[in-house]
Motif scaffolding. Structure first.
Motif, short mmCIF file in Angstrom:
data_model
loop_
_atom_site.label_atom_id
_atom_site.label_comp_id
_atom_site.label_asym_id
_atom_site.label_seq_id
_atom_site.Cartn_x
_atom_site.Cartn_y
_atom_site.Cartn_z
N LEU A 102 115.64 -79.44 -15.25
CA LEU A 102 116.85 -79.53 -14.41
C LEU A 102 117.71 -80.73 -14.78
O LEU A 102 118.74 -80.98 -14.16
CB LEU A 102 116.45 -79.63 -12.94
N LYS A 103 117.28 -81.50 -15.78
CA LYS A 103 118.00 -82.71 -16.16
C LYS A 103 119.47 -82.40 -16.40
O LYS A 103 119.81 -81.46 -17.12
CB LYS A 103 117.37 -83.29 -17.41
N GLY A 104 120.34 -83.20 -15.77
CA GLY A 104 121.77 -83.00 -15.98
C GLY A 104 122.41 -82.07 -14.96
O GLY A 104 123.63 -82.03 -14.86
N THR A 105 121.59 -81.38 -14.16
CA THR A 105 122.15 -80.51 -13.13
C THR A 105 122.65 -81.35 -11.97
O THR A 105 121.96 -82.25 -11.51
CB THR A 105 121.07 -79.55 -12.58
N GLN A 106 123.85 -81.06 -11.49
CA GLN A 106 124.34 -81.80 -10.33
C GLN A 106 123.56 -81.36 -9.09
O GLN A 106 123.22 -80.19 -8.95
CB GLN A 106 125.82 -81.53 -10.12
N VAL A 115 123.05 -86.56 -10.01
CA VAL A 115 122.60 -85.63 -11.04
C VAL A 115 121.07 -85.69 -11.15
O VAL A 115 120.48 -86.77 -11.06
CB VAL A 115 123.24 -86.03 -12.39
N CYS A 116 120.43 -84.53 -11.32
CA CYS A 116 118.97 -84.49 -11.47
C CYS A 116 118.56 -85.18 -12.77
O CYS A 116 119.18 -84.96 -13.81
CB CYS A 116 118.45 -83.06 -11.53
N ASP A 119 124.41 -78.29 -7.20
CA ASP A 119 124.09 -76.97 -7.74
C ASP A 119 122.60 -76.68 -7.71
O ASP A 119 122.16 -75.61 -8.10
CB ASP A 119 124.56 -76.87 -9.20
N PHE A 120 121.82 -77.66 -7.25
CA PHE A 120 120.37 -77.49 -7.26
C PHE A 120 119.94 -76.73 -6.01
O PHE A 120 120.26 -77.11 -4.90
CB PHE A 120 119.74 -78.88 -7.31
N GLN A 121 119.22 -75.63 -6.25
CA GLN A 121 118.82 -74.81 -5.11
C GLN A 121 117.37 -74.38 -5.18
O GLN A 121 116.87 -74.02 -6.23
CB GLN A 121 119.69 -73.56 -5.03
N PHE A 159 117.40 -88.95 -9.87
CA PHE A 159 116.91 -88.06 -8.82
C PHE A 159 115.89 -87.05 -9.35
O PHE A 159 116.06 -86.49 -10.43
CB PHE A 159 118.07 -87.30 -8.19
N GLN A 160 114.85 -86.87 -8.56
CA GLN A 160 113.85 -85.84 -8.87
C GLN A 160 114.16 -84.62 -8.02
O GLN A 160 114.02 -84.65 -6.80
CB GLN A 160 112.46 -86.37 -8.54
N CYS A 161 114.59 -83.56 -8.67
CA CYS A 161 115.04 -82.39 -7.93
C CYS A 161 113.85 -81.54 -7.50
O CYS A 161 113.36 -80.71 -8.26
CB CYS A 161 116.05 -81.61 -8.75
N SER A 162 113.37 -81.79 -6.29
CA SER A 162 112.23 -81.05 -5.76
C SER A 162 112.51 -80.76 -4.29
O SER A 162 113.57 -81.09 -3.78
CB SER A 162 110.97 -81.89 -5.89
N CYS A 163 111.53 -80.18 -3.63
CA CYS A 163 111.72 -79.80 -2.23
C CYS A 163 112.16 -80.98 -1.35
O CYS A 163 113.00 -80.83 -0.48
CB CYS A 163 110.43 -79.22 -1.67
#
Ligand SMILES: *[C@@H]1O[C@H](CO)[C@@H](O)[C@H](O)[C@H]1NC(C)=O
Ligand SMILES: *[C@@H]1O[C@H](CO)[C@@H](O)[C@H](O)[C@H]1NC(C)=O
Ligand SMILES: *[C@@H]1O[C@H](CO)[C@@H](O)[C@H](O)[C@H]1NC(C)=O
Ligand SMILES: *[C@@H]1O[C@H](CO)[C@@H](O)[C@H](O)[C@H]1NC(C)=O
Ligand SMILES: *[C@@H]1O[C@H](CO)[C@@H](O)[C@H](O)[C@H]1NC(C)=O
Length: 625
Positions: free
Chosen positions: A396-400, A389-390, A403-405, A361-365
Motif C-alpha cells: 500500500l506504500k504511496g496510497t493516500q 500517505v501509507c 483512498d485506503f479502505q 502511516f501503517q495502513c491497517s485496521c
C-alpha cells in the motif's frame, strides 16, 4: 542625567540599520561650503563620491535631486555634518571619515525610505544615543574588528540604555550585562550571538521586559535559563530556539516566571524529560526539531496550553490531551507515528487543527477509525489528503489514506462475533423450530425405545417372534371415546368364547414400566392395532403416538396390521398439521365407518371380525398371560 564625559574608545566599524521611527538628537554646528552643484541632474539616482578628499558637505546641494536613492560618501575627510532630510534616500554611507563622534542627525528619523546607514567614528559618547524621543535601537550584522577597551564598558552602555526596544543581532556578542538599575527594556533581541547560560543570571532589574529573543546562541542548561526568567516579572514571550539546550530529568530545578505564555524551544537537544521543565501557564509551546520520543504520562498539568508543536521529533504515537485539555492546535508532522488512534479526538475535545502529515502511516485496521474520523468531522487534519500517505505495508506504500479502505467486517471483531452469534442463534432457532414442528425429538425417543424394547424382547425369546403374540388386537382410542369402546367394541369382539383377546391399557398394562414401553409392548404382542378415529382421537397426543408406533411396526414388519375405525367423521382442518402421518394414512387407507343406523351395526361387527381374523394363523392355545 549621565554626563557626556563618559567617553570611551570604540575603534571599530559600525554598520547600523536604522528603523524608520528612530529619532536621534545631536547639536549641530556647521559651515556650509558648496563645492559642487547637482541641480542640473534632476534624474540622478546613484551618486558615489567615495575615496575623495571631501572635508565638508551641505546636504542642501541635493535638494533638487528628488530621485536620489544611493549616496556613498565613505572614505573622505568629512569631520562635520550639515543635516538635511533627503526623503528618497535608501542607502547612505558616511563611514571612514574624520568624524570624532557618531554623525547622527535627527533628520535620519524622517528619512522613511532609509534602509542602510553606514557610520563610523573614533569615539562613541553616551550622548550619541540620548534623546528624549529615542525608543528603539537596532544593530544588526555588526562586525567588530579590534577592541582597545574593556568590553564590559560597552555592554554597560547598552544595558543601561533608557529605551524600550533593543536589538543587537548577528554581532558575535558573547555576553550582556544585567542593567544596573530598573530598566525600561520591553523588547530585547540578542539573536545570532554567542551568549551562554550566564546571561542575565540573577538579574532583577528587567522587570518590564515582555519579550526576550535569544535565538541561536550558545545556551545549554534549560534549568539555568528558567532561573534566568524567574525575576522578569513581565516576561510573556521567550524565544530560545536553535541553541544547545538539554534538560536532565534528575535535576528538577525549573523556575520559570509565571507570566511566561509563549516559549520557543525548537531546534535544541531536548528529550522526553523536557515535559518536566515547562512553564505552567504556557499557552504556546514550540518543541519542534528535538529528540522527543513520547509525551510522558506523569507531567504537570498545562491548563492554559493552546498550541503545541512537536513536529520533527521521534514520537511513535499520538499524544493524548489528558494534561492539556484546552489544546486547540497540535503539530506532530514528521515523526514516526504508525497508527494514530482516533481516541485522540475523544481526549482532545477542543482541538481545532491537527497537523499530522508526513508520518510513516501503517495502513491497517487500527488506522481506519482515524481516517473515518477525518472523513466524518472533516477539515481538522491540516494537509489532508496529500500529506497523509501509507508507508506500510509495502503493497500500500504511496496510497493516500483517503483512498485506503478495509471492509467493516474484516476489522470489527465485535461485529464479526455478533454476526457469528446471530447466525448460530438463527440456525439453532430454525433447527429447534423444525424439531418441534415435526416432533423430531419425540420420534427419536420413540425409535430408541422401540429399538430397546425389541432387542430386549429378542434376547428373552430369541427362538421365535411368533411366540410372543398374546393378543389379537390392541385398541387405541381417545379417553373421550372410551364409552363406545367399553360398551360396544369390546363386548362385541370378546363376547362368545373368548377367541378374540384384546390388549387394553387399563387391563393389560404392566405397572412400573413407562407408558411408552407399555404401549410398545401392547402393540408388539398384538397382531392387529385398531384405531378408533374421531375428532377426539386427533386431538389426543397419546393416540397419535400410538398410531406412530403401530405405523412403525407396520412398515418394519411389512404386514397389514392396522385397522382404522372411523367413529365420527373428521374434517381435514381438525387434524393438526404436524400429524402428517395420520393425514397420509387417512388419505390412503380404507377404514371401517361406524354407521349411525342401528340396523347396519351387525354388518359393521362382521366386517371388523373378518378384518381381525384374516391373518390369524395360530389357535387360542398360544394365548398365555
Ligand atoms: C547651484 O545651482 C543653483 C540653482 O540652479 C544656483 O542658484 C547656484 O548659484 C548654483 N551654485 C553654484 C556654486 O554654482
Ligand atoms: C562606490 O565606489 C567604490 C569604489 O569604486 C566602491 O567600492 C563602492 O562599492 C561604491 N559604492 C556603492 C554604493 O556602489
Ligand atoms: C518594540 O518591539 C515590539 C515588538 O516587536 C513592537 O511591537 C514595538 O512596536 C516596538 N516599539 C518600538 C518603540 O519600536
Ligand atoms: C544545570 O544548571 C543547574 C542549576 O544551576 C545545575 O544544578 C545543574 O547541575 C546543571 N546541569 C548540568 C548538566 O550542568
Ligand atoms: C520558533 O522558532 C523557529 C525558528 O527557530 C520558528 O520557525 C518558529 O516559527 C518559532 N515558533 C513559534 C511558535 O513562533
Amino acid at each position: 542625567m549621565g554626563s557626556t564625559t563618559n567617553i570611551f574608545l570604540f575603534a571599530c566599524i559600525f554598520t547600523f540599520t536604522l528603523w524608520n521611527n528612530i529619532q536621534l538628537s545631536v547639536e549641530n554646528e556647521f559651515t556650509a561650503h558648496y563645492s559642487s552643484n547637482f541641480s542640473s541632474l534632476p534624474e540622478l539616482r546613484v551618486l558615489n563620491l567615495s575615496h575623495n578628499l571631501i572635508r565638508e558637505l551641505d546636504f542642501n546641494v541635493f535638494k533638487f535631486n528628488e530621485k536620489l536613492e544611493c549616496l556613498d560618501l565613505s572614505h573622505n575627510n568629512l569631520w562635520n555634518m550639515c543635516c538635511q532630510t533627503l526623503a528618497s534616500l535608501r542607502h547612505l554611507d558616511l563611514s571612514f571619515n574624520k568624524f570624532k563622534t557618531l554623525p547622527i542627525c535627527q533628520e535620519f528619523g524622517n528619512m522613511l525610505n532609509l534602509e542602510y546607514l553606514g557610520l563610523s567614528a573614533t569615539m562613541i559618547r553616551k550622548s550619541d544615543f540620548r534623546g528624549s524621543s529615542m525608543k528603539a535601537l537596532i544593530l544588526e550584522h555588526i562586525r567588530t574588528k579590534v577592541f582597545y577597551f574593556s568590553q564590559d564598558i560597552l555592554y554597560k552602555a547598552f544595558s543601561d540604555m533608557n529605551i524600550e526596544n533593543l536589538t543587537i543581532s548577528d554581532a558575535y556578542m558573547p555576553h550582556m550585562l544585567c542593567p544596573s538599575h530598573t530598566s525600561l527594556f520591553q523588547y530585547l533581541d540578542f539573536s545570532y550571538n554567542a551568549l551562554t547560560d550566564e546571561v542575565f543570571k540573577n538579574c532583577d532589574t528587567l522587570i518590564h521586559l515582555k519579550m526576550l529573543i535569544l535565538q541561536r546562541n550558545q545556551l545549554e542548561n534549560l534549568s539555568k535559563v528558567s532561573s534566568m526568567t524567574s525575576k522578569m516579572k513581565s516576561l510573556k514571550h521567550l524565544e530560545i530556539s536553535r541553541n544547545l539546550l538539554y534538560y536532565d530529568e534528575n535535576e528538577n530545578h525549573c523556575h520559570w516566571v509565571e507570566t511566561l505564555a509563549k516559549l520557543n524551544l525548537s531546534s535544541n537537544k531536548l528529550t522526553d524529560s523536557v515535559f518536566g521543565c515547562l512553564p505552567i501557564n504556557a499557552q504556546i509551546l514550540d518543541l519542534q526539531n528535538n529528540q522527543i520520543t513520547t509525551v510522558p504520562k506523569d507531567i504537570t498539568e498545562l491548563k492554559a496550553l493552546k498550541e503545541l508543536n512537536i513536529a520533527f521529533n521521534r514520537l511513535t504515537e499520538l499524544p493524548g490531551c489528558s494534561h492539556y485539555r484546552g489544546l486547540e492546535l497540535l503539530n506532530i508532522e514528521e515523526n514516526s507515528i504508525l497508527t494514530p488512534s482516533s481516541d485522540f479526538f475523544h481526549s482532545c475535545q477542543n482541538i481545532r487543527e491537527l497537523r499530522g502529515g508526513h508520518n510513516p502511516f501503517q495502513c491497517s485496521c487500527e488506522l481506519r477509525d482515524f481516517v473515518n474520523f477525518e472523513k466524518k468531522s472533516g477539515g481538522r487534519l491540516v494537509g489532508w489528503p496529500e500529506s497523509y500517505v501509507c508507508e506500510y505495508p509495502d503493497g500500500l506504500k504511496g496510497t493516500q489514506l483517503k483512498d485506503f479502505q478495509l471492509s467493516e467486517l474484516s476489522c470489527n471483531t465485535t461485529l464479526l462475533l455478533v454476526i457469528a452469534l446471530v447466525v448460530t442463534v438463527v440456525v439453532v432457532a430454525v433447527t429447534s423450530f423444525l424439531c418441534i414442528y415435526f416432533d423430531v425429538m419425540w420420534y427419536l425417543k420413540m425409535m430408541w425405545q422401540w429399538t430397546q424394547t425389541k432387542s430386549r424382547v429378542r434376547k428373552s425369546h430369541p427362538e421365535d417372534l411368533q411366540s410372543i403374540l398374546h393378543f389379537h388386537a390392541f385398541i387405541s382410542y381417545s379417553e373421550r371415546d372410551s364409552l363406545w369402546v367399553k360398551n360396544h367394541l369390546i363386548p362385541n369382539l370378546e363376547k362368545e368364547d373368548g377367541s378374540v383377546q384384546i390388549c387394553l391399557h387399563e387391563r393389560n398394562f404392566i405397572p412400573g414400566k413407562s407408558i411408552v414401553e407399555n404401549i410398545i409392548n401392547c402393540i408388539e404382542k398384538s397382531y392387529k392395532s385398531i384405531f378408533v378415529l374421531s375428532p377426539n382421537f386427533v386431538q389426543s397426543e397419546w393416540c397419535h403416538y400410538e398410531l406412530s408406533f403401530a405405523h412403525h411396526k407396520l412398515f418394519s414388519e411389512s404386514c397389514n396390521s392396522l385397522i382404522l375405525i372411523l367413529l365420527e367423521p373428521i374434517p381435514q382442518y381438525l387434524i393438526p398439521a404436524r400429524y402428517h402421518k395420520l393425514k397420509a394414512l387417512m388419505a390412503k387407507r380404507t377404514y371401517l365407518e361406524w354407521p349411525k343406523e342401528k340396523n347396519k351395526h351387525g354388518l359393521f361387527w362382521a366386517n371388523l371380525k373378518v378384518a381381525i381374523n384374516t391373518n390369524l394363523p395360530v389357535s387360542t392355545e398360544m394365548i398365555v398371560v
